[in-house]
Design a protein around this motif. Structure first.
Motif, PDB file in Angstrom:
ATOM      1  N   LEU A  11     -20.648  29.908  56.098  1.00 42.88           N
ATOM      2  CA  LEU A  11     -20.473  29.374  57.620  1.00 42.88           C
ATOM      3  C   LEU A  11     -20.004  28.200  57.234  1.00 42.88           C
ATOM      4  N   THR A  89     -11.361  34.126  57.828  1.00 41.83           N
ATOM      5  CA  THR A  89     -11.962  34.515  57.506  1.00 41.83           C
ATOM      6  C   THR A  89     -12.186  35.897  57.908  1.00 41.83           C
ATOM      7  N   GLN A 109     -19.643  37.625  52.474  1.00 42.08           N
ATOM      8  CA  GLN A 109     -18.921  37.598  54.168  1.00 42.08           C
ATOM      9  C   GLN A 109     -18.372  35.452  54.607  1.00 42.08           C
ATOM     10  N   THR A 111     -17.022  32.870  56.372  1.00 44.11           N
ATOM     11  CA  THR A 111     -16.458  32.575  58.400  1.00 44.11           C
ATOM     12  C   THR A 111     -16.163  31.183  58.741  1.00 44.11           C
ATOM     13  N   SER A 113     -14.681  28.434  60.763  1.00 41.63           N
ATOM     14  CA  SER A 113     -15.058  27.460  62.080  1.00 41.63           C
ATOM     15  C   SER A 113     -13.845  26.842  62.978  1.00 41.63           C
TER      16      SER A 113
END
Length: 114
Positions: A11, A89, A109, A111, A113
């Motif tokens: 993230l 993402t 993954q 991601t 933001s």
């Protein structure tokens, strides 16, 4: 048979950076083309970047922000991702196109933001 293991996802805030790694079980010196693909929810898997022994190729959406590279001695391909955007993402997959067939990693993954 070629096994690919991705790492480095996570993230990050928009504008940040991540570096993905793809470790191959077989020497990548003998692999024609290696690449990174991504798949966002509800979308088709798409090519992000690819690399051969002499060329690199990028999707228009990542040109100037992402860099693909390879370290033959470490059997590893990297994807340096800078200036990340929320639209980056996705699950990122490593791909190897070899004389023995086409192989995929399990995905990592990413991601971003806003």
């Amino acid at each position: 048979q070629v096994q690919l293991v991705e790492s480095g996802g996570g993230l990050v805030q928009a504008g940040g950076s991540l570096r993905l790694s793809c470790l191959s079980s077989r020497s990548i010196f003998s692999i024609n083309t290696m690449g990174w693909f991504r798949q966002a929810p509800g979308k088709q898997r798409e090519l992000v970047a690819a690399i051969t022994s002499v060329t690199t190729n990028y999707a228009d959406s990542v040109k100037g922000r992402f860099t693909i590279s390879r370290d033959n001695a470490k059997n590893t391909v990297y994807l340096q991702m800078n200036s990340l955007k929320p639209e980056d993402t996705a699950v990122y997959y490593c791909n190897a196109n070899t004389v023995w067939g086409t192989y995929w990693g399990q995905g990592t993954q990413v991601t971003v933001s806003s």
